[in-house]
Scaffold this active site. Structure first.
Site, short mmCIF file in Angstrom:
data_model
loop_
_atom_site.label_atom_id
_atom_site.label_comp_id
_atom_site.label_asym_id
_atom_site.label_seq_id
_atom_site.Cartn_x
_atom_site.Cartn_y
_atom_site.Cartn_z
N ASP A 1 0.87 -1.18 0.00
CA ASP A 1 0.00 0.00 0.00
C ASP A 1 0.90 1.22 0.00
O ASP A 1 1.61 1.48 0.98
CB ASP A 1 -0.90 0.01 1.23
CG ASP A 1 -1.78 1.26 1.28
OD1 ASP A 1 -2.66 1.39 0.41
OD2 ASP A 1 -1.57 2.09 2.18
N GLU B 1 -1.85 -1.60 -5.63
CA GLU B 1 -3.06 -0.93 -6.08
C GLU B 1 -2.92 -0.43 -7.52
O GLU B 1 -1.86 0.06 -7.91
CB GLU B 1 -3.38 0.25 -5.16
CG GLU B 1 -3.82 -0.14 -3.78
CD GLU B 1 -4.05 1.06 -2.90
OE1 GLU B 1 -5.20 1.29 -2.48
OE2 GLU B 1 -3.08 1.78 -2.62
N CYS C 1 -12.32 -4.05 6.61
CA CYS C 1 -11.51 -4.72 7.63
C CYS C 1 -10.86 -5.95 7.02
O CYS C 1 -11.52 -6.77 6.38
CB CYS C 1 -12.38 -5.12 8.83
SG CYS C 1 -11.47 -5.98 10.13
N ASP D 1 -2.57 1.70 6.95
CA ASP D 1 -1.89 1.25 5.73
C ASP D 1 -1.62 -0.25 5.76
O ASP D 1 -1.67 -0.92 4.72
CB ASP D 1 -0.58 2.02 5.55
CG ASP D 1 -0.81 3.51 5.35
OD1 ASP D 1 -1.89 3.88 4.85
OD2 ASP D 1 0.09 4.30 5.68
#
Length: 282
Positions: free
Chosen positions: A60, A144, A196, A223
């Protein structure tokens, strides 16, 4: 590029006779702030076999830390532009005071251009070094699929986002992934920070909220929680196609990492359209 400028003397240590003439697809002169460079575009299949590490990682990227992985490990953001901004502003003021058309203005402009060039090269070398380390340590890397063009529309964060050079990092990840036969997977960024990683429940947070706290008892750094979600989505994309047993992939981009949310072996031919290979001949 067929400009007809004649014969040039090449200054450097590279032995071009190592390559066959048909491998050299293009030759061009590139002007940088510190001089001219001769750039050779070569058609070379680079395939290096490495021992599998049997490790996976989810990344991330961020602004406070360059990236956070699914184990909570962080790499600091070097912020090259922020560190060099004081010098650049001083050089910009000096340039604005020089008379237009004068030799002093040309010299001031040259100094300013070199300062920007240095920062750009620092970003490139940092991204390359970190991407190489990640690829060497893992067999599958999930990250990502960010659209930087949309993110920089936020004028409060645009300078910091550009300084972080996330896209350049992604490009190097994909290049080294092809070179060493590792799997790199881009996953959709939606809700990776909100969901979550333990129970999947959505926990709304603002950008200022740096800790993920869920009713299931899960409490993590924001993160790290996102990195765990990214890795889970990356593994689900890869499915059972052989995460650690893939053959080395063509370094020119015919075969490469996966597109967002698609099956790994079904569409690896097409990523070249999404993430073109960065020229490595600068």
């Amino acid at each position: 590029d067929k400009k007809g400028i004649g014969r040039l003397r090449l200054v450097g240590s590279y032995d071009l006779h190592f390559y066959q003439p048909e491998q050299i697809k293009r030759v061009r002169l590139v002007r940088r702030a510190d001089g001219y460079y001769c750039q050779f575009i070569l058609s070379v299949d680079v395939q290096i076999k490495t021992e599998p590490t049997n490790k996976t990682i989810g990344l991330d990227v961020g602004l406070s830390a360059f990236y956070t992985d699914d184990q909570g490990n962080k790499v600091d953001n070097p912020k090259f532009l922020r560190k060099g901004e004081k010098k650049i502003k001083r050089l910009q003021r000096q340039l604005s005071r020089k008379q237009k058309g004068s030799n002093n203005r040309k010299k001031a402009r040259q100094k300013l251009a070199k300062a920007h060039l240095k920062i750009g090269r620092q970003r490139k070398e940092f991204s390359k070094r970190v991407a190489y380390s990640v690829i060497q340590s893992n067999d599958l890397v999930a990250y990502e699929d960010l659209r930087i063009k949309n993110l920089v529309k936020n004028h409060c964060l645009a300078k910091s986002i550009n300084d972080a050079a996330w896209y350049q990092f992604r490009t190097w990840l994909e290049y080294f992934g092809r070179k060493y036969g590792k799997v790199t997977i881009a996953v959709p960024p939606q809700y990776t920070s909100q969901n979550c990683s333990n129970c999947g429940k959505t926990v709304k947070k603002s950008l200022s909220t740096r800790t993920h706290v869920c009713s299931c008892g899960c409490q993590l750094d924001r993160d790290e929680n996102a990195a765990k979600n990214i890795l889970r989505m990356g593994l689900s994309t890869a499915g059972h196609t052989g995460t650690f047993g893939l053959e080395p992939i063509n370094a020119l981009g015919e075969l490469t990492s996966t597109l967002t949310g698609a099956i790994l072996l079904g569409q690896v031919d097409s990523l070249n359209k999404e993430s073109p290979v960065t020229s490595l001949c600068d």
